[in-house]
Every structure is written in structure tokens, then in C-alpha cells.
Design an enzyme around this catalytic site. Sequence first.
Site, PDB file in Angstrom:
ATOM      1  N   THR A 199      37.220  37.693  90.011  1.00 26.16           N
ATOM      2  CA  THR A 199      37.379  36.330  89.521  1.00 26.16           C
ATOM      3  C   THR A 199      38.488  35.605  90.273  1.00 26.16           C
ATOM      4  O   THR A 199      38.346  34.429  90.642  1.00 26.16           O
ATOM      5  CB  THR A 199      37.673  36.330  88.008  1.00 26.16           C
ATOM      6  N   ASP A 252      37.321  55.816  87.313  1.00 31.08           N
ATOM      7  CA  ASP A 252      37.617  54.821  86.286  1.00 31.08           C
ATOM      8  C   ASP A 252      37.312  55.438  84.925  1.00 31.08           C
ATOM      9  O   ASP A 252      36.392  55.014  84.222  1.00 31.08           O
ATOM     10  CB  ASP A 252      36.774  53.562  86.520  1.00 31.08           C
ATOM     11  N   LYS A 284      28.901  50.242  85.630  1.00 34.82           N
ATOM     12  CA  LYS A 284      29.850  51.313  85.320  1.00 34.82           C
ATOM     13  C   LYS A 284      29.387  52.150  84.138  1.00 34.82           C
ATOM     14  O   LYS A 284      29.696  53.343  84.053  1.00 34.82           O
ATOM     15  CB  LYS A 284      31.223  50.715  85.031  1.00 34.82           C
TER      16      LYS A 284
END
Length: 493
Positions: A199, A252, A284
Site C-alpha cells: 500500500t 510467516d 497465505k
Amino acid sequence: MQLQAREIDIGTRTPTVILNGDDAAELGAHPLDRVEIDHDGGTVVGIVELTDELVAEGELAVTRPLGHIEGEVTVTIAPSPSSASFVRKKLDDIELEAGEIEAIVTDIKYDRLSDAELSAFVTSIYTNGLSRAEIVDLTESMVAAGETMHWDREVVADKHSIGGVAGNRVTPVVVPIVAAAGVTIPKTSSRAVTSAAGTADTMEVFCDVEFGLDEIRGIVAETDGCMVWGGGVNLSPVDDKIIRVETPLSLDPPGQMIASVLSKKKSAGSTEIVIDIPYGEGAKVSSLDAAREMAEDFDRVGDALDMQIDCAITRGNQPIGTGIGCGLEARDVLAVLQGEGPDDLRSKAVTLADVLLSSCDCDESAADILDDGRALARFREIVAAQNGDPDVTTDDLPLGSHTATVEARRDGRISHANNRLVNECARRAGAPKDKGAGLDLAARVGDAVEEGETLFTIHAETAEKRDEAVRYARENQPVRVNAPDEALVERYG
């Protein structure tokens, strides 16, 4: 041992000292050991690296994180920090207590753990997971280790996506909608790690994104919102150091990710947060069950931290929007705000904004705010407050002039659009560093296409990067027609 210290122009992330091999042997020091350095300004601890040529015998080279140290110093072996034993405990799959997690976080903050020890901590979380109590303790410790923002309002909104979906530039649409409804939404965002744009990268096409805390407060006071880079402020800095270790191996772990997200939101002073959890191939989170489990963890941890969390589980089996890459995603954002643009981007932004407005007890309709132009007007106000051009148009946005189209070789339907491969293809074209680089998608999963019809167009700022993206597309087929081994051809423009 007495040595002559001098600074060396090496910008290491950790407080590193470089010893001559003969001095290290006499001292009994090995690579990654810690040494204590007594000097006129006090005592510091450094992590050892060895050399036979860069530093002469009798010298000690210190890197920038240790500060200004010169002249004669006394060097002795230093013990490992106590938190290193807690890392080993977690590697043995033993649940950590709050004080042990706090010690690890404190030592990460002050760079007392070596990269190897920090990597071991991340590995222990990836392998053994975190209990909800550990996630809460880790989140609170990471918040306490950095700065926090405070607002003179009871309700402060925020939004976060856990990522993994190409495009998906929802935030620059949601923020002005919410701010136009009179709800405060100070949005800090990340830059891309493995995606084609974060972003912050996309917003940088429109305006500045790096500001200090006081500047952010001023922007929010003027517009009720902001869209800035979170790395420019000291919010949960320990999280940034952990992410640096996770990135090379694309680790992650869910527990760490929840602590990462909520520590940033808590530090930003947010009270009402909507979390976008996309699931599907290439995202993910791979399955709906896993997404629901993650949503429950977010809710429970949020309750413990006195934060209202609303999780939106969304489909993430293909990109959102048509543009992949900074300038192309900025084009989609501006088009949606102007009442045009990709339907899927508009629909998802409206849905998430409605969830957030409802949680803030605001009865405004996100679609109404978007359709009557208030969201666009507020977006332009935020861009102006962040030193951008409020009159920007889609024609002003960067678009790489070196192009290639990737086409279907036979009639059929789009059967597959892998987010990871789409992102990587855009990165091969130069995204996110090159603002005009990326992919412009022409078809979505399920669409019928004819032989020779364009699947996507590659934009690059150099012919070399365009050709590299073409090679990647040919070898990996990020968008496929019918059979998984369907061949692609490319045409240059």
C-alpha cells in the site's frame, strides 16, 4: 585484553566488532560470541566477527550501531543474554512465560541477540507455534518496546489485510470512505516484501508516505485519515527486526503474524479494526477452515488487548483488480474512486468499509459515500495533505512503455491465476522499485477466451526487464487456459 579501537565504515544491523584472528585466539573469542568493551564513554557489548587482513593485530574495529568508540579499550568475553536460554526453551516446544517473552523482545530491540539467535527464535515459532497467551504476551511486549500514538477520540478505525493476493489495493479506497464518514482512520502500511506493491508503494505514486509522528497527527487532524509508511515511525520496531529475518525464507508463522499485525495496530492507537483474511491457492491461507481458525485467534487476542476485531474472510484464489504493480494499482484505485474501475476491487472495498463503519457505530453506507463523490474528495484532501497533487488524473500515473502481451494459444476458459506467480512476474518486470512496471490483467478465472486473445500485458521501464518478465511468464504460466500445461505466446508492443 587492551586493544586500540577504531570505527569502520560498515553499516551492519547488529552491534558488530571485528577482531584480528590472533587477538581472538588469545581472548578465546569465536565468531558470534559477545565481547564487552570498556571505553571512556562507558561499556558496550558487541558481536564478534573475525578477520586476518581487514584489522591488524592489536586493533579492534567497531561498526556504526556501537556508536563512536576510538582509542584504547578493554575487551573481555561477555556472557550470552538470558533471553538466549529462553529461545532454546521455545525450540524445545516449551511454552514461554510473559517475563521470558519480554526479555527476548527487549534483547531484540537493543540488538543483543545475534542474527543466528533471532533466526532460531523465528524458527521455534514456525515449528512449534505460539499459544494464545504467548501471542498476547508477545504483542504487548512489542508494543511496549516502541512508540505509541494517542488520539483524543474514543473510536479510531483501522484496516489490515494479511496479504498474499496480487493487486488487492483496497486500503486507498477504504480509508477515504471511512474518513469521509467522519471516522478517524490513521492508516500505516507496509512496503512490498514479496509482492509487486505494498500500500505504501502504491500511495507513493500519488504523494509522500514518510512522515514523523507529529506530522501524521497534523495530517489526521486536517483530513481524519492518512495513508503513510509504517517504517517511517517507531511503532513496534521489534516486529520490523523479526520480519527482516523471516523474509529470506518466506516464513510467516500465524502466531507471529497475529502479534505483528496487532502490535502495529495497538501502537497506532486503533480501537476498531477490520482484518481481511483471504484464502485460496497462492494466498497465505490455503483453506476456509484455516481462515476461520485464524479469525478466531485474532478475535481472542484482540479481546485480551481491549481491541475490537472484525475479521472478513474473503476469497483469495486470484488477483483483485486488473493492475499489478504500483502505477497500475494506483490507476485502479483512482478509477474506483471516480465511479469506474474493476468491479471486484470496488465490491471488496465497499464490503470492508461497511464492516468497519458498522463496528464504529456509524450508519453511513460505504457505497453511498463512494457514489456521491465524498470518498474521492476526501482522497484528494489526504493526497494534498501528504504533499501530493490533489488534481491527479489517471493520465498522470506512471506506466512502463516497454510492453509485451501474453496470449492464449487456443480457445478455452481461464482455469488458473496464481497470486504468487503473478506477483513474481510483475517483480521481474521491475515492480515495485520501478513505479510503472507490472502486469495489466485482461481476463479473470472462469472467463472464456479465444486463441490469440490477450491474457495480460507486461509493462516495464526497460526492454531487459520486460524480456525477463516474458521469460518468467513463458516458463511458469501465472495465468493458464484450460490445461495446466497450456503453452503461451508473447507479442511485443
